[in-house]
Design a protein around this motif. Structure first.
Motif, PDB file in Angstrom:
ATOM      1  N   HIS A  63       0.771  -1.235   0.000  1.00 30.15           N
ATOM      2  CA  HIS A  63       0.000   0.000   0.000  1.00 30.15           C
ATOM      3  C   HIS A  63       0.809   1.296   0.000  1.00 30.15           C
ATOM      4  O   HIS A  63       0.348   2.293  -0.524  1.00 30.15           O
ATOM      5  CB  HIS A  63      -0.965   0.010   1.183  1.00 30.15           C
ATOM      6  CG  HIS A  63      -1.897  -1.157   1.156  1.00 30.15           C
ATOM      7  ND1 HIS A  63      -2.824  -1.326   0.158  1.00 30.15           N
ATOM      8  CD2 HIS A  63      -2.023  -2.220   1.969  1.00 30.15           C
ATOM      9  CE1 HIS A  63      -3.494  -2.437   0.367  1.00 30.15           C
ATOM     10  NE2 HIS A  63      -3.026  -2.998   1.460  1.00 30.15           N
ATOM     11  N   ASP A  64       1.988   1.333   0.572  1.00 25.41           N
ATOM     12  CA  ASP A  64       2.658   2.634   0.690  1.00 25.41           C
ATOM     13  C   ASP A  64       3.507   3.013  -0.515  1.00 25.41           C
ATOM     14  O   ASP A  64       3.559   4.170  -0.902  1.00 25.41           O
ATOM     15  CB  ASP A  64       3.473   2.733   1.981  1.00 25.41           C
ATOM     16  CG  ASP A  64       4.649   1.780   2.027  1.00 25.41           C
ATOM     17  OD1 ASP A  64       4.624   0.748   1.335  1.00 25.41           O
ATOM     18  OD2 ASP A  64       5.599   2.057   2.783  1.00 25.41           O
ATOM     19  N   LEU A  65       4.196   2.068  -1.125  1.00 26.70           N
ATOM     20  CA  LEU A  65       5.009   2.328  -2.319  1.00 26.70           C
ATOM     21  C   LEU A  65       4.650   1.294  -3.366  1.00 26.70           C
ATOM     22  O   LEU A  65       4.536   0.117  -3.048  1.00 26.70           O
ATOM     23  CB  LEU A  65       6.505   2.172  -2.012  1.00 26.70           C
ATOM     24  CG  LEU A  65       7.164   3.075  -0.985  1.00 26.70           C
ATOM     25  CD1 LEU A  65       8.600   2.633  -0.762  1.00 26.70           C
ATOM     26  CD2 LEU A  65       7.128   4.508  -1.446  1.00 26.70           C
ATOM     27  N   ASP A  66       4.513   1.714  -4.619  1.00 27.74           N
ATOM     28  CA  ASP A  66       4.343   0.672  -5.626  1.00 27.74           C
ATOM     29  C   ASP A  66       5.709   0.024  -5.860  1.00 27.74           C
ATOM     30  O   ASP A  66       6.746   0.540  -5.441  1.00 27.74           O
ATOM     31  CB  ASP A  66       3.701   1.206  -6.905  1.00 27.74           C
ATOM     32  CG  ASP A  66       4.566   2.144  -7.728  1.00 27.74           C
ATOM     33  OD1 ASP A  66       5.780   1.879  -7.866  1.00 27.74           O
ATOM     34  OD2 ASP A  66       4.033   3.129  -8.249  1.00 27.74           O
ATOM     35  N   GLY A  67       5.718  -1.118  -6.491  1.00 28.34           N
ATOM     36  CA  GLY A  67       6.958  -1.869  -6.677  1.00 28.34           C
ATOM     37  C   GLY A  67       8.025  -1.104  -7.428  1.00 28.34           C
ATOM     38  O   GLY A  67       9.218  -1.239  -7.157  1.00 28.34           O
ATOM     39  N   TYR A  68       7.614  -0.279  -8.379  1.00 25.30           N
ATOM     40  CA  TYR A  68       8.581   0.478  -9.166  1.00 25.30           C
ATOM     41  C   TYR A  68       9.250   1.554  -8.312  1.00 25.30           C
ATOM     42  O   TYR A  68      10.468   1.733  -8.362  1.00 25.30           O
ATOM     43  CB  TYR A  68       7.899   1.129 -10.369  1.00 25.30           C
ATOM     44  CG  TYR A  68       6.981   0.196 -11.125  1.00 25.30           C
ATOM     45  CD1 TYR A  68       7.429  -1.040 -11.590  1.00 25.30           C
ATOM     46  CD2 TYR A  68       5.657   0.539 -11.363  1.00 25.30           C
ATOM     47  CE1 TYR A  68       6.584  -1.894 -12.279  1.00 25.30           C
ATOM     48  CE2 TYR A  68       4.806  -0.311 -12.055  1.00 25.30           C
ATOM     49  CZ  TYR A  68       5.271  -1.524 -12.503  1.00 25.30           C
ATOM     50  OH  TYR A  68       4.442  -2.364 -13.186  1.00 25.30           O
ATOM     51  N   GLU A  69       8.443   2.251  -7.539  1.00 23.14           N
ATOM     52  CA  GLU A  69       8.989   3.294  -6.662  1.00 23.14           C
ATOM     53  C   GLU A  69       9.923   2.673  -5.626  1.00 23.14           C
ATOM     54  O   GLU A  69      10.979   3.220  -5.304  1.00 23.14           O
ATOM     55  CB  GLU A  69       7.851   4.045  -5.976  1.00 23.14           C
ATOM     56  CG  GLU A  69       8.304   5.224  -5.158  1.00 23.14           C
ATOM     57  CD  GLU A  69       7.147   5.976  -4.527  1.00 23.14           C
ATOM     58  OE1 GLU A  69       7.430   7.019  -3.902  1.00 23.14           O
ATOM     59  OE2 GLU A  69       5.984   5.552  -4.637  1.00 23.14           O
ATOM     60  N   PHE A  70       9.553   1.499  -5.112  1.00 19.95           N
ATOM     61  CA  PHE A  70      10.402   0.798  -4.151  1.00 19.95           C
ATOM     62  C   PHE A  70      11.770   0.502  -4.772  1.00 19.95           C
ATOM     63  O   PHE A  70      12.808   0.748  -4.158  1.00 19.95           O
ATOM     64  CB  PHE A  70       9.732  -0.498  -3.691  1.00 19.95           C
ATOM     65  CG  PHE A  70      10.569  -1.295  -2.743  1.00 19.95           C
ATOM     66  CD1 PHE A  70      10.584  -0.990  -1.382  1.00 19.95           C
ATOM     67  CD2 PHE A  70      11.350  -2.351  -3.183  1.00 19.95           C
ATOM     68  CE1 PHE A  70      11.368  -1.715  -0.496  1.00 19.95           C
ATOM     69  CE2 PHE A  70      12.129  -3.079  -2.319  1.00 19.95           C
ATOM     70  CZ  PHE A  70      12.141  -2.761  -0.964  1.00 19.95           C
TER      71      PHE A  70
END
Length: 171
Positions: A63-70
């Motif tokens: 919920h807090d970061l999408d996988g790409y942003e992570f």
């Protein structure tokens, strides 16, 4: 053989994956792997900096970061920039592959319900390879960039994160 070495895996998901992941690794012959869990990407980065894992498995539904942003944030974290990230989800590889590669994910596991796929991805990433298997025949002709543009989608759900998830999936 390198594939069978004990591995420290950090799994990040908004869902309780602990027993599911443990069972899949046990069935796949990786029962000695150490599993740690986090429910958010930001928590995972903070925890992983203290004790870097060998592999990170990141659910696209966090919920807090999408996988790409992570993945992009990980590249800016010196202690973690070389840790491979395996994204996991139910979104078509035709949609996920291009953005996942640009973000620096080492692989994507679609429809991760079988031990075989998880262990194959684990082993490839530990060898330093990537894991982007060929698309299934019915998905191979799709191109995420060829869809209609300017369409509106109304998402009705009591969980605001679902709207963000749909937005991420549709780009």
């Amino acid at each position: 053989m390198e594939d069978s070495k004990r591995c420290r895996i950090l799994t990040i998901s908004g869902f309780d994956w602990q027993s599911n992941m443990r069972n899949r690794l046990d069935l796949g012959g990786c029962g000695d792997d150490e599993l740690r869990f986090a429910s958010s990407g930001l928590q995972a980065i903070a925890d992983a900096e203290k004790a870097p894992p060998d592999l990170i498995v990141y659910s696209l539904s966090t919920h807090d970061l999408d996988g790409y942003e992570f993945c992009r944030k990980l590249k800016w974290t010196p202690a973690l920039q070389n840790v491979p990230v395996l994204l996991v989800g139910w979104v078509s590889p035709a949609i996920v592959y291009p953005e996942a590669k640009r973000a620096g994910a080492a692989g994507y596991l679609y429809n991760a319900v079988h031990s075989r796929g998880l262990v194959a991805a684990r082993n490839a990433l530990l060898r330093g390879d990537t894991y982007y298997p060929s698309l299934p025949f019915e998905l191979a002709g799709l191109d995420a960039s060829s869809g209609a543009h300017g369409c509106s989608v109304l998402v009705i759900d009591d969980n605001p994160s679902m709207g963000e998830l749909v937005q991420m999936m549709l780009g």
